[in-house]
Design an enzyme around this catalytic site. Structure first.
Site, PDB file in Angstrom:
ATOM      1  N   SER A 124      28.565 -14.048 101.905  1.00 57.01           N
ATOM      2  CA  SER A 124      29.107 -15.372 101.609  1.00 57.01           C
ATOM      3  C   SER A 124      28.038 -16.227 100.946  1.00 57.01           C
ATOM      4  O   SER A 124      26.843 -16.099 101.253  1.00 57.01           O
ATOM      5  CB  SER A 124      29.528 -16.029 102.921  1.00 57.01           C
ATOM      6  OG  SER A 124      29.726 -17.408 102.732  1.00 57.01           O
ATOM      7  N   TYR A 150      28.079 -18.515 112.075  1.00 55.50           N
ATOM      8  CA  TYR A 150      28.811 -17.642 111.144  1.00 55.50           C
ATOM      9  C   TYR A 150      27.940 -17.321 109.931  1.00 55.50           C
ATOM     10  O   TYR A 150      27.760 -16.161 109.550  1.00 55.50           O
ATOM     11  CB  TYR A 150      30.125 -18.316 110.702  1.00 55.50           C
ATOM     12  CG  TYR A 150      30.644 -17.750 109.411  1.00 55.50           C
ATOM     13  CD1 TYR A 150      31.269 -16.507 109.387  1.00 55.50           C
ATOM     14  CD2 TYR A 150      30.475 -18.432 108.201  1.00 55.50           C
ATOM     15  CE1 TYR A 150      31.703 -15.962 108.190  1.00 55.50           C
ATOM     16  CE2 TYR A 150      30.904 -17.898 107.011  1.00 55.50           C
ATOM     17  CZ  TYR A 150      31.519 -16.659 107.004  1.00 55.50           C
ATOM     18  OH  TYR A 150      31.930 -16.116 105.817  1.00 55.50           O
ATOM     19  N   LYS A 154      25.948 -13.658 108.454  1.00 58.40           N
ATOM     20  CA  LYS A 154      25.984 -13.080 107.096  1.00 58.40           C
ATOM     21  C   LYS A 154      24.556 -12.863 106.584  1.00 58.40           C
ATOM     22  O   LYS A 154      24.250 -11.810 106.010  1.00 58.40           O
ATOM     23  CB  LYS A 154      26.770 -13.986 106.145  1.00 58.40           C
ATOM     24  CG  LYS A 154      28.245 -14.111 106.477  1.00 58.40           C
ATOM     25  CD  LYS A 154      28.980 -12.795 106.311  1.00 58.40           C
ATOM     26  CE  LYS A 154      30.447 -12.885 106.690  1.00 58.40           C
ATOM     27  NZ  LYS A 154      31.113 -11.578 106.687  1.00 58.40           N
TER      28      LYS A 154
END
Ligand code: UDP
Length: 340
Positions: A124, A150, A154
């Site tokens: 992302s 989150y 990544k």
């Protein structure tokens, strides 16, 4: 190639499955359906014109991962599986680290054990943190100023893949840094089906348009942008899906990172206007304070993917709004039965 899609029943997985099948690849989906619906795969099969092989398994469980991969003679894995809600990751950090990181480690171990040498990972643009300069290219620092667990999963997983590749030198790993995926398959059979109140802008706008929600809250209008609202690089999910196939087909031993974005930024109010034009519905909104952790602007420099993968976006924000509206108006409750 025979491609395993972990988390293949999700929003990006289903659209990628369609493009892979169109390109003649064989697919197997591994999903635990914790945040997706088997109906999505039935719809995908309808588009493709044949059944989609699916194995139900929680890849964060080492033994379940082993059982799922056993007997699959695969050439590649596209690893979509993972939790993805920013706010939830702040509330439940250990769950996010456990699910996202354990599943990746298990996938990497299975790949090495079984000699599966191609990996595409759903990363992302959030790994870039607060952009130092715009548009952002792949040489931008990663992991500095990431604002939520989150995003950290990544960034950490990118590093885990880089380290794992060193002891699996045949591995061709591609890290795809998504900007903002939007839109749906033009058939309206598959699309984004967030559970509960959508966190992301486009599904929220679509639910206001269809009458499921009353009003959009626009998070802040005093950013240093064209109209004060946040600017993002929205990419049609069919373009994003094609980017995965290009990444897979062009992968070489080693690790490469690519931005998947259009290179064009749009503000929240521009998205609202584009959706109103596509749907013919008025989107009621009000300005509320900025959301914690949001940056003013994120726009990709997609040059590296354009040149090295021979891929570029072909669809516009207007196309994405049309297709998102087509999906939302035909499926106001997503994959759930009416009234569920
Ligand atoms: N946004 C908004 N209202 C919403 C959801 C999002 O104003 O209900 C804004 C958000 O502040 C950002 C843009 O829309 O400027 C895109 O947000 P989204 O959550 O879709 O993606 P991300 O923040 O991950 O880029």
């Amino acid at each position: 190639m025979h491609v395993i899609l972990t988390g293949g029943a999700g929003y990006i997985g289903t659209h990628t499955a369609v493009v892979l099948a169109e390109r003649g690849h064989e697919i197997t989906v591994i999903d635990d359906f914790s945040n997706s619906s088997p109906v999505a795969l039935q719809r995908t099969a309808e588009i493709i014109g044949r059944e989609v092989r699916v194995i139900e398994a929680d890849l964060a469980d080492r033994e379940a991962a082993r059982a799922a991969f056993s007997g699959l003679d695969a050439d590649a894995v596209i690893h979509f599986a993972g939790l993805k809600a920013v706010g939830e990751s702040v509330a439940e950090p250990t769950r996010y680290y456990r699910v996202n990181i354990d599943s990746t480690i298990n996938v990497l171990d299975q790949m090495r054990e079984r000699g599966i040498n191609r990996l595409v990972f759903s990363s992302s643009a959030t790994v870039y943190g607060n952009p130092e300069k715009l548009p952002i290219d792949e040489s931008h620092r990663v992991g500095v100023g990431v604002t939520n667990p989150y995003g950290w999963t990544k960034a950490m997983i990118e590093q885990i893949i880089r380290d794992a590749q060193k002891i699996h030198p045949e591995l061709a790993a591609v890290l795809l840094r998504y900007f903002n995926p939007v839109g749906a398959h033009p058939s309206g059979l598959i699309g984004e089906d967030p559970s509960g109140i959508p966190n992301n802008l486009m599904p929220f706008v679509a639910q206001v348009a269809v009458g499921k929600r009353e009003q959009l809250s626009v998070f802040g209008d005093s950013y240093p942008t064209v109209d004060g609202t946040g600017v993002r690089d929205y990419i049609h999910v069919m373009d994003l899906a094609a980017g995965h196939v290009a990444a897979l087909e062009n992968s070489k031993p080693g690790v490469a990172a690519y931005n998947l974005g259009s290179g064009t930024g749009s503000s929240v109010l521009e998205v609202v206007a584009a959706f109103e034009a596509a749907s013919g519905r008025k989107i009621d909104y009000r300005i509320v304070p900025a959301r914690a952790g949001d940056v003013a602007e994120m726009v990709a420099d997609p040059h590296k993917a354009n040149t090295e993968l021979g891929w570029r976006t072909e669809l516009t924000l207007a196309d994405a709004c049309r297709d998102s509206w087509n999906w939302q108006s035909a499926n106001p409750n997503g994959y759930a039965e009416q009234g569920e």
